[in-house]
Design an enzyme around this catalytic site. Structure first.
Site, PDB file in Angstrom:
ATOM      1  N   LYS A   1       0.271   3.816  -2.755  1.00  0.00           N
ATOM      2  CA  LYS A   1      -0.783   4.833  -2.724  1.00  0.00           C
ATOM      3  C   LYS A   1      -0.204   6.241  -2.705  1.00  0.00           C
ATOM      4  O   LYS A   1      -0.859   7.190  -3.160  1.00  0.00           O
ATOM      5  CB  LYS A   1      -1.692   4.621  -1.509  1.00  0.00           C
ATOM      6  CG  LYS A   1      -2.572   3.379  -1.588  1.00  0.00           C
ATOM      7  CD  LYS A   1      -3.497   3.308  -0.376  1.00  0.00           C
ATOM      8  CE  LYS A   1      -4.503   2.158  -0.490  1.00  0.00           C
ATOM      9  NZ  LYS A   1      -3.925   0.846  -0.231  1.00  0.00           N
TER      10      LYS A   1
ATOM     11  N   SER B   1       0.789  -1.239   0.000  1.00  0.00           N
ATOM     12  CA  SER B   1       0.000   0.000   0.000  1.00  0.00           C
ATOM     13  C   SER B   1       0.817   1.283   0.000  1.00  0.00           C
ATOM     14  O   SER B   1       0.236   2.366  -0.149  1.00  0.00           O
ATOM     15  CB  SER B   1      -0.950   0.011   1.214  1.00  0.00           C
ATOM     16  OG  SER B   1      -2.084  -0.791   0.957  1.00  0.00           O
TER      17      SER B   1
ATOM     18  N   SER C   1      -5.477   4.034   4.399  1.00  0.00           N
ATOM     19  CA  SER C   1      -5.068   3.081   3.364  1.00  0.00           C
ATOM     20  C   SER C   1      -6.292   2.574   2.616  1.00  0.00           C
ATOM     21  O   SER C   1      -6.531   1.372   2.493  1.00  0.00           O
ATOM     22  CB  SER C   1      -4.281   1.913   3.956  1.00  0.00           C
ATOM     23  OG  SER C   1      -3.540   1.259   2.951  1.00  0.00           O
TER      24      SER C   1
END
Length: 496
Positions: free
Chosen positions: A154, A151, A330
């Site tokens: 991102k 993640s 997230s």
């Protein structure tokens, strides 16, 4: 490109400096004082830079700017002593050179290399530390090798979207009339909500407000009975993420409400609608009925014609707020929406492949080290994503460049260690506890993959960005604790 990225210099530079009440003393003492004042100050990453970018009303930034701008309190406590502010600014404004000393490369190596050998990190590790004011890499260990970022990708998705659209961009959901049919047209806002507003909940566009405004428009036109159709054609390609049906992400659709969640949650895993667009349209039809408009039959998929008459619309929070929410929690659904919005702004198809091309192109334009990198999705759920630690740390330094204020939400959205988002339950006493309130970082976790990329102000007042990446760790929680100790070591390091 790689060497240029490691030593770029913005036209203006951050000037990280401690306020007078926090200067002096040993690095250890200064670190303790930073922890004491940082319970709220984790949200002050670059106060001067945030000021240059705003003002924005959405997300966290309004509060952060207020805290950063607050001057020292002049009131006195009951013992006659001055009342110290809970969260004084930890960085000075823009202009001039950074006055705090740089940590030495050898000093950083001495602080980090032993921790990087921790067996909890697994068989493969990578690290990079970058000086934010100059973009110079101060430390690296296998920093140029692409790893699976999970993640932490991102941050790249967010930077690309902000570069393509700007922080004030909003995503519209509209209702249009074609004859006796109302078409609900999705623009790609996954935060559109069908729920009543809750105090303290993130701001969102309301489906009920859209239905009520649509009903008023229909009645003004003398229409009390309609059919309902829905148009989710703004996105193309497969709706399912390559990982398949999963509680961490809904099918990606240009029309959905509450991220397709089937419970009352607003983040984290949840059961999802298999047909988010149809689900949103059915709720919209029910709200039209409640507003006094009769609806014939069930909503059907369709497309709004070019001659359709606009009835009403609602808009998402600004992109800055969507980015902050994406990074703090997230949020996979918003991340994939940001990637597709980047594709639309770049003339690419709004599917996984088009979004990947558009995001990659925007990152290249930012001058980041993309050798060997591959962007496969916006959320990091796809293990085909590969970027280096040098890329992640360099991206965060670039987001602080005063010449690029549009990227600032990438920093303000980072979770605060021990306090917010995906770091709220980390940085306990046995795992980097001294970093509570000091470390701001995006987490990344897949089975066998653990990453952490963020910013810290070190013991001497220098703002640094970092990225630590691991693969093949036997225990995710143990790997996370080891990563937290690494970030804490950077925060506590004068290292000269």
């Amino acid at each position: 490109m790689e060497s240029e990225t490691r030593s770029w210099r913005p036209r203006l530079q951050l000037r990280p400096q401690l306020p007078p009440s926090l200067r002096g003393g040993s690095p250890r003492a200064r670190t303790v004082r930073f922890v004491a004042v940082s319970a709220l100050a984790g949200c002050v990453v670059a106060a001067g830079a945030v000021g240059a970018a705003g003002p924005w009303e959405g997300g966290q930034r309004k509060a952060e700017r207020a805290r950063a701008a607050a001057g020292p309190e002049t009131d006195r406590d009951g013992r006659g002593g001055p009342v110290r502010p809970a969260a004084p600014p930890v960085l000075a404004g823009l202009g001039g050179r950074a006055t705090a000393p740089l940590p030495a490369r050898d000093g950083l190596a001495g602080a980090l290399e032993g921790l990087l050998k921790d067996g909890a990190l697994g068989a493969r590790t990578s690290a990079a530390v970058v000086d934010v004011a100059t973009g110079a890499q101060l430390y690296g260990a296998d920093q140029d090798t692409p790893y699976t970022p999970a993640s932490t990708i991102k941050t790249a998705t967010a930077a690309a979207a902000l570069a393509a659209l700007g922080p004030d961009h909003r995503i519209e959901t509209t209702a249009v009339a074609e004859g006796d049919t109302v078409v609900l047209v999705g623009g790609g806002d996954p935060t559109l909500t069908a729920r009543p507003a809750k105090e303290g909940a993130p701001a969102a566009a309301s489906l009920k407000e859209l239905a009520d405004a649509t009903a008023r428009g229909l009645k003004e036109r003398g229409k009390g009975r309609v059919k309902v159709a829905y148009d989710a054609s703004r996105y193309s390609g497969p709706a399912l993420h390559p990982i398949g049906p999963n509680e961490n992400i809904a099918p990606v659709s240009a029309l959905m409400v509450d991220e397709g969640r089937l419970d009352d949650s607003d983040h984290g895993p949840a059961d999802r609608a298999t047909d988010p667009a149809g689900d949103a349209a059915r709720k919209f039809a029910g709200m039209l009925h409640d507003a006094g408009v009769d609806v014939d039959g069930d909503p059907a998929a369709g497309r709004a014609g070019t001659k359709a008459e606009r009835l009403a619309s609602v808009s998402s929070p600004p992109l800055s707020a969507l980015v902050e929410r994406t990074l703090t929690n997230s949020d996979n659904d918003i991340a994939e929406a940001l990637a597709r919005q980047t594709a639309l702004a770049s003339g690419q198809p709004a599917d996984f492949e088009g979004a990947a091309r558009a995001v990659t192109a925007r990152l290249e334009q930012l001058g980041l080290p993309l050798s060997g990198a591959r962007i496969a999705d916006g959320s990091g759920l796809d293990r085909a994503d590969h970027v280096s630690a040098a890329f992640l740390a360099g991206l965060l330094a670039r987001a602080a460049d005063p010449a690029r204020p549009e990227l600032r939400p990438v920093l303000t959205g980072l979770p605060v260690a021990g306090f917010s988002g995906t770091l709220s339950g980390r940085y306990g006493a046995d795992a980097g506890g001294a970093g509570r309130g000091l470390v701001r970082a995006k987490t990344g976790t897949l089975t066998g993959v653990n990453t952490l990329s963020g910013t810290v102000v070190d013991a001497d007042g220098r703002l640094l960005s970092f990225a630590f990446m691991t693969m093949e760790a036997a225990s995710g929680p143990s790997a996370q604790e080891a990563l937290d100790r690494l970030a804490t070591a950077v925060a506590g390091c004068g290292c000269r």
